[in-house]
Design a protein around this motif. Structure first.
Motif, short mmCIF file in Angstrom:
data_model
loop_
_atom_site.label_atom_id
_atom_site.label_comp_id
_atom_site.label_asym_id
_atom_site.label_seq_id
_atom_site.Cartn_x
_atom_site.Cartn_y
_atom_site.Cartn_z
N LEU A 245 33.23 39.89 46.05
CA LEU A 245 33.18 40.59 44.76
C LEU A 245 34.15 39.97 43.76
N ALA A 246 35.34 39.62 44.25
CA ALA A 246 36.34 39.02 43.36
C ALA A 246 35.83 37.67 42.83
N PHE A 247 35.20 36.88 43.69
CA PHE A 247 34.66 35.59 43.25
C PHE A 247 33.57 35.78 42.19
N LEU A 248 32.69 36.74 42.43
CA LEU A 248 31.63 37.02 41.46
C LEU A 248 32.22 37.47 40.12
N TYR A 249 33.28 38.27 40.20
CA TYR A 249 33.91 38.74 38.96
C TYR A 249 34.55 37.57 38.21
N ILE A 250 35.15 36.63 38.96
CA ILE A 250 35.73 35.44 38.32
C ILE A 250 34.64 34.63 37.62
N VAL A 251 33.48 34.49 38.28
CA VAL A 251 32.36 33.77 37.68
C VAL A 251 31.93 34.43 36.37
N VAL A 252 31.87 35.78 36.38
CA VAL A 252 31.50 36.51 35.17
C VAL A 252 32.51 36.28 34.05
N VAL A 254 34.64 33.71 33.67
CA VAL A 254 34.58 32.32 33.19
C VAL A 254 33.34 32.10 32.33
N ALA A 255 32.22 32.66 32.79
CA ALA A 255 30.99 32.50 32.01
C ALA A 255 31.12 33.16 30.65
N GLY A 256 31.80 34.32 30.60
CA GLY A 256 31.99 34.99 29.32
C GLY A 256 32.81 34.16 28.37
N VAL A 257 33.82 33.47 28.88
CA VAL A 257 34.67 32.63 28.03
C VAL A 257 33.90 31.39 27.55
N LEU A 258 33.17 30.75 28.51
CA LEU A 258 32.46 29.52 28.14
C LEU A 258 31.30 29.79 27.17
N ILE A 259 30.61 30.91 27.39
CA ILE A 259 29.44 31.19 26.56
C ILE A 259 29.83 31.91 25.27
N GLY A 260 30.65 32.92 25.40
CA GLY A 260 30.98 33.73 24.23
C GLY A 260 32.25 33.29 23.53
N GLY A 261 33.03 32.46 24.19
CA GLY A 261 34.26 32.00 23.58
C GLY A 261 35.30 33.09 23.38
#
Length: 335
Positions: A245-252, A254-261
């Motif tokens: 769960l922690a890994f999935l949350y990290i992915v979310v 990171v994706a939020g930062v890369l996509i939404g800035g």
């Protein structure tokens, strides 16, 4: 074994039960005389502070078939039962309570099933528990269900220590060296041919129960920890799940930062994660501590109990190496 040569031992742990002794003997003797050619009633005085021991001495002088051993202090019922098994001389042994809630009238049926149908263990099953509260009955049922789900030695529900055990079952139990002894689990672990006999549990004749809710909780915890490693093993799966769960949350994140800035962690979510993981860690450490504490007790190798005196002044019943026996006076237990 002939019809007239076998011996039956009754083991009775007592703690401040002076008023219960004579009524117990009055009901037991006629039953035993009618179903066993030879018998003994062995009382284990678990450090009583009233006149229980003095009364046991009187009973022993009146009838040599009534024996006793006395602890130097209170060591608990499981230790008393173990001492009874070690000092009993019978071909079959019946542990029971002195309060007459274990009806003596059931013993002839125990003996019949042992003698005629070759059962090595015959246990009493409480068909009803009228004196127990609804909460106690519910928690007891839940404990039996949980215990039987997580161990390889299932124990029958509503069965206590009241049972008949053949000598070979007793000999197996006496080979088990552990000091955290959950006797109901040990009975089941021994195996052999076993059956139950249902009975109506009567009201207590005298005195009061020595088991508080806290003692019952610790008793149940000893049983679960002593017979299963699942509480330890389950944390491997919990840890793996939380890590995923922690890994999935990290992915979310990171994706939020890369996509939404943007990255807005928030105080509330941060504290929730910290408190959750902190609680999980403390809980897992506590479970580890339960097992380590029991290892600590086992490694020290202290005696399971200390005998202060017994009805056999010549110490004819020799103890095992881990028993510390004193005849007639008390010797300090080594720390």
């Amino acid at each position: 074994m002939s019809e007239t040569s076998w011996n039956l031992s009754i083991i009775v742990p007592v703690l401040n039960e002076r008023d219960s002794l004579e009524p117990f003997i009055e009901q037991m003797l006629p039953v035993l005389i009618g179903c066993a050619p030879n018998f003994e009633i062995l009382f284990i005085d678990d450090g009583s502070t009233d006149d229980t021991l003095a009364q046991l001495k009187v009973l022993n002088r009146q009838d040599a078939r009534i024996r006793y051993v006395s602890f130097s202090r209170n060591f608990g019922k499981e230790a008393a039962l173990t001492a009874g098994l070690r000092h009993a001389t019978g071909d079959a042994v019946v542990p029971m309570d002195v309060d007459l809630q274990d009806p003596p009238e059931l013993i002839p049926e125990f003996v019949r099933l042992w003698r005629e149908e070759s059962f090595d263990m015959v246990y009493g099953v409480r068909a009803s528990r009228p004196e127990d509260s609804a909460a106690k009955r519910t928690t007891a049922k839940g404990f039996y269900h949980l215990f039987n789900r997580i161990t390889h030695s299932p124990i029958p529900g509503n069965a206590g220590d009241y049972r008949l055990m053949s000598r070979r079952v007793v000999d197996v139990l006496l080979q088990l060296p552990e000091r955290n002894r959950f006797m109901k689990g040990l009975y089941a672990w021994a195996g052999f041919k076993t059956t139950g006999v249902p009975y109506q549990r009567p009201s207590r004749h005298a005195g009061e129960s020595k088991f508080s809710f806290w003692k019952l909780w610790n008793f149940a915890l000893d049983g679960l920890v002593g017979f299963s490693t699942i509480p330890l093993r389950v944390w491997s799966y919990i840890g793996a799940g939380v890590a995923l769960l922690a890994f999935l949350y990290i992915v979310v994140l990171v994706a939020g930062v890369l996509i939404g800035g943007r990255d807005v962690p928030g105080y509330a979510s941060l504290m929730s994660v910290v408190l959750f993981f902190g609680g999980m860690q403390l809980l897992s450490i506590g479970i580890l501590g339960e097992y380590i504490a029991r290892l600590f007790i086992e490694v020290k190798g202290r005696p399971l109990y200390v005998l202060q005196e017994s009805s056999e002044p010549d110490n004819s019943h020799l103890p095992a190496a881990h028993d510390h026996v004193v005849s007639g006076h008390t010797t300090p237990e080594h720390e």
